[in-house]
Design an enzyme around this catalytic site. Sequence first.
Site, PDB file in Angstrom:
ATOM      1  N   GLN A  16     -13.183 -48.659 -49.710  1.00 41.38           N
ATOM      2  CA  GLN A  16     -12.294 -49.614 -50.386  1.00 41.38           C
ATOM      3  C   GLN A  16     -12.018 -49.165 -51.816  1.00 41.38           C
ATOM      4  O   GLN A  16     -11.298 -49.858 -52.549  1.00 41.38           O
ATOM      5  CB  GLN A  16     -12.988 -50.986 -50.469  1.00 41.38           C
ATOM      6  CG  GLN A  16     -13.340 -51.584 -49.143  1.00 41.38           C
ATOM      7  CD  GLN A  16     -12.228 -52.494 -48.620  1.00 41.38           C
ATOM      8  OE1 GLN A  16     -11.193 -52.632 -49.243  1.00 41.38           O
ATOM      9  NE2 GLN A  16     -12.443 -53.088 -47.487  1.00 41.38           N
ATOM     10  N   LYS A  66     -23.963 -36.832 -52.337  1.00 39.09           N
ATOM     11  CA  LYS A  66     -24.424 -37.137 -53.699  1.00 39.09           C
ATOM     12  C   LYS A  66     -25.398 -36.093 -54.239  1.00 39.09           C
ATOM     13  O   LYS A  66     -25.426 -35.825 -55.440  1.00 39.09           O
ATOM     14  CB  LYS A  66     -25.033 -38.540 -53.736  1.00 39.09           C
ATOM     15  CG  LYS A  66     -23.949 -39.598 -53.586  1.00 39.09           C
ATOM     16  CD  LYS A  66     -24.444 -41.003 -53.606  1.00 39.09           C
ATOM     17  CE  LYS A  66     -23.243 -41.908 -53.334  1.00 39.09           C
ATOM     18  NZ  LYS A  66     -23.526 -43.314 -53.390  1.00 39.09           N
ATOM     19  N   ASN A  87     -22.731 -39.839 -58.273  1.00 41.45           N
ATOM     20  CA  ASN A  87     -21.654 -40.529 -57.545  1.00 41.45           C
ATOM     21  C   ASN A  87     -20.345 -40.521 -58.334  1.00 41.45           C
ATOM     22  O   ASN A  87     -19.339 -41.037 -57.858  1.00 41.45           O
ATOM     23  CB  ASN A  87     -22.058 -41.970 -57.185  1.00 41.45           C
ATOM     24  CG  ASN A  87     -21.867 -42.927 -58.346  1.00 41.45           C
ATOM     25  OD1 ASN A  87     -21.965 -42.526 -59.508  1.00 41.45           O
ATOM     26  ND2 ASN A  87     -21.584 -44.176 -58.044  1.00 41.45           N
TER      27      ASN A  87
HETATM   28  P1  NDP Z   1     -27.278 -40.334 -47.120  1.00 36.17           P
HETATM   29  O1  NDP Z   1     -26.644 -39.650 -45.964  1.00 36.17           O
HETATM   30  O2  NDP Z   1     -27.564 -39.590 -48.372  1.00 36.17           O
HETATM   31  O3  NDP Z   1     -28.722 -40.962 -46.662  1.00 36.17           O
HETATM   32  C1  NDP Z   1     -28.826 -41.664 -45.457  1.00 36.17           C
HETATM   33  C2  NDP Z   1     -30.182 -42.374 -45.370  1.00 36.17           C
HETATM   34  O4  NDP Z   1     -30.149 -43.257 -44.244  1.00 36.17           O
HETATM   35  C3  NDP Z   1     -31.388 -41.463 -45.161  1.00 36.17           C
HETATM   36  O5  NDP Z   1     -32.497 -42.000 -45.848  1.00 36.17           O
HETATM   37  C4  NDP Z   1     -31.603 -41.552 -43.630  1.00 36.17           C
HETATM   38  O6  NDP Z   1     -32.949 -41.335 -43.246  1.00 36.17           O
HETATM   39  C5  NDP Z   1     -31.268 -42.998 -43.384  1.00 36.17           C
HETATM   40  N1  NDP Z   1     -30.862 -43.307 -42.018  1.00 36.17           N
HETATM   41  C6  NDP Z   1     -29.715 -42.942 -41.384  1.00 36.17           C
HETATM   42  N2  NDP Z   1     -29.678 -43.482 -40.142  1.00 36.17           N
HETATM   43  C7  NDP Z   1     -30.819 -44.207 -39.997  1.00 36.17           C
HETATM   44  C8  NDP Z   1     -31.356 -44.987 -38.935  1.00 36.17           C
HETATM   45  N3  NDP Z   1     -30.708 -45.143 -37.780  1.00 36.17           N
HETATM   46  N4  NDP Z   1     -32.558 -45.597 -39.122  1.00 36.17           N
HETATM   47  C9  NDP Z   1     -33.224 -45.449 -40.293  1.00 36.17           C
HETATM   48  N5  NDP Z   1     -32.767 -44.709 -41.347  1.00 36.17           N
HETATM   49  C10 NDP Z   1     -31.574 -44.098 -41.179  1.00 36.17           C
HETATM   50  O7  NDP Z   1     -26.370 -41.621 -47.413  1.00 36.17           O
HETATM   51  P2  NDP Z   1     -26.213 -42.413 -48.804  1.00 36.17           P
HETATM   52  O8  NDP Z   1     -27.573 -42.628 -49.337  1.00 36.17           O
HETATM   53  O9  NDP Z   1     -25.215 -41.770 -49.662  1.00 36.17           O
HETATM   54  O10 NDP Z   1     -25.575 -43.815 -48.310  1.00 36.17           O
HETATM   55  C11 NDP Z   1     -26.355 -44.782 -47.609  1.00 36.17           C
HETATM   56  C12 NDP Z   1     -25.534 -46.053 -47.372  1.00 36.17           C
HETATM   57  O11 NDP Z   1     -25.303 -46.759 -48.586  1.00 36.17           O
HETATM   58  C13 NDP Z   1     -24.169 -45.836 -46.742  1.00 36.17           C
HETATM   59  O12 NDP Z   1     -23.971 -46.834 -45.753  1.00 36.17           O
HETATM   60  C14 NDP Z   1     -23.207 -46.021 -47.877  1.00 36.17           C
HETATM   61  O13 NDP Z   1     -21.940 -46.463 -47.435  1.00 36.17           O
HETATM   62  C15 NDP Z   1     -23.934 -47.110 -48.674  1.00 36.17           C
HETATM   63  N6  NDP Z   1     -23.561 -47.130 -50.099  1.00 36.17           N
HETATM   64  C16 NDP Z   1     -22.932 -48.231 -50.609  1.00 36.17           C
HETATM   65  C17 NDP Z   1     -22.609 -48.294 -51.932  1.00 36.17           C
HETATM   66  C18 NDP Z   1     -21.944 -49.504 -52.472  1.00 36.17           C
HETATM   67  O14 NDP Z   1     -21.435 -49.433 -53.591  1.00 36.17           O
HETATM   68  N7  NDP Z   1     -21.950 -50.611 -51.764  1.00 36.17           N
HETATM   69  C19 NDP Z   1     -22.891 -47.186 -52.859  1.00 36.17           C
HETATM   70  C20 NDP Z   1     -23.600 -46.104 -52.240  1.00 36.17           C
HETATM   71  C21 NDP Z   1     -23.886 -46.079 -50.898  1.00 36.17           C
HETATM   72  P3  NDP Z   1     -33.551 -39.841 -43.048  1.00 36.17           P
HETATM   73  O15 NDP Z   1     -33.880 -39.355 -44.436  1.00 36.17           O
HETATM   74  O16 NDP Z   1     -34.735 -40.041 -42.200  1.00 36.17           O
HETATM   75  O17 NDP Z   1     -32.445 -39.036 -42.390  1.00 36.17           O
END
Ligand code: NDP
Length: 272
Positions: A16, A66, A87
């Site tokens: 968005q 990131k 970010n």
């Molecule tokens: P990354 O890809 O860097 O990290 C993903 C994380 O999610 C890892 O810790 C991964 O675990 C975990 N993960 C993925 N799938 C699963 C699952 N099925 N069960 C448990 N853990 C899981 O993503 P980001 O950190 O950049 O983003 C994370 C979320 O935050 C996204 O949905 C993004 O849209 C949201 N976000 C929202 C923001 C906002 O302003 N509202 C700002 C920033 C992010 P593992 O290490 O084990 O792979």
Amino acid sequence: MPDQYAVIGNPVAHSQSPLIHAEFARQTGQDLVYGRLLAPRDAFAATANAFRAGGGRGLNVTLPFKGEAFRYAAFLSERASAAQAVNTLKFERGVIFGDNTDGVGLVGDLTRNLAFAVNGQRVLLLGAGGAARGVVGPLLEQQPAQFVLANRTLDKAQHLALSFGGALEAGTYAALAGRQFDLVINATSASLAGELPPLPPGVFARGALAYDMMYGKGETPFLAFARGAGAALLADGLGMLVEQAAESFLVWRGVRPDSASVLQQLRQTRDA
Ligand code: NDP
């Protein structure tokens, strides 16, 4: 020609951010355009370089880039340096500057929009990716009574906790059994895939706030689970998105837009 900005990620179609920044620009009278940039998973730097070469002035960075954006930046703000995640990229006079506004955005949403004081509370953060990295420092500044980080891949959680001097406790989901928290923040990308982190249902203390960084139409799997498990308050990440965007806009343009009115508009459009 207006200054060019974009959000870079994969996937990025759901973002968005273009709507929010268009509204900020209108509000503040800034001459800019803001689009979406889908980067192949193995070509973050090449995609960002091409955007810069075309005159781009700045990028918001979303998953999964990131960490790469952190390595891409030549200069870093203190908060990006602590998070080891970026970010917000700003391109000025040939210099690449990296910042992180996620943590300020989350804390602003919690404390101002949701009137939830983190100070003295038991906080559980799920996930150890770029988003989680960005919010640890600003959450620690609020001085929670306990701060636990759980991640599917344990060593990533341990590494993150260590990079903040062990000021938070890292563990697995299974180790959460029998513990309770006042604030549970889902910073995993599980909701994007319609999945749920393997959370024991008893983690929500009486009166707890369940916060999913994911946002969209309808309830996320995490918020639906939290409702069923007795969380008193539920919030999605739309407020954080608007607050982090306002801080990025300030970094780029030197002017802070009015985030509250934009959040209200987005919620009205979404719920219509
Ligand atoms: P990354 O890809 O860097 O990290 C993903 C994380 O999610 C890892 O810790 C991964 O675990 C975990 N993960 C993925 N799938 C699963 C699952 N099925 N069960 C448990 N853990 C899981 O993503 P980001 O950190 O950049 O983003 C994370 C979320 O935050 C996204 O949905 C993004 O849209 C949201 N976000 C929202 C923001 C906002 O302003 N509202 C700002 C920033 C992010 P593992 O290490 O084990 O792979």
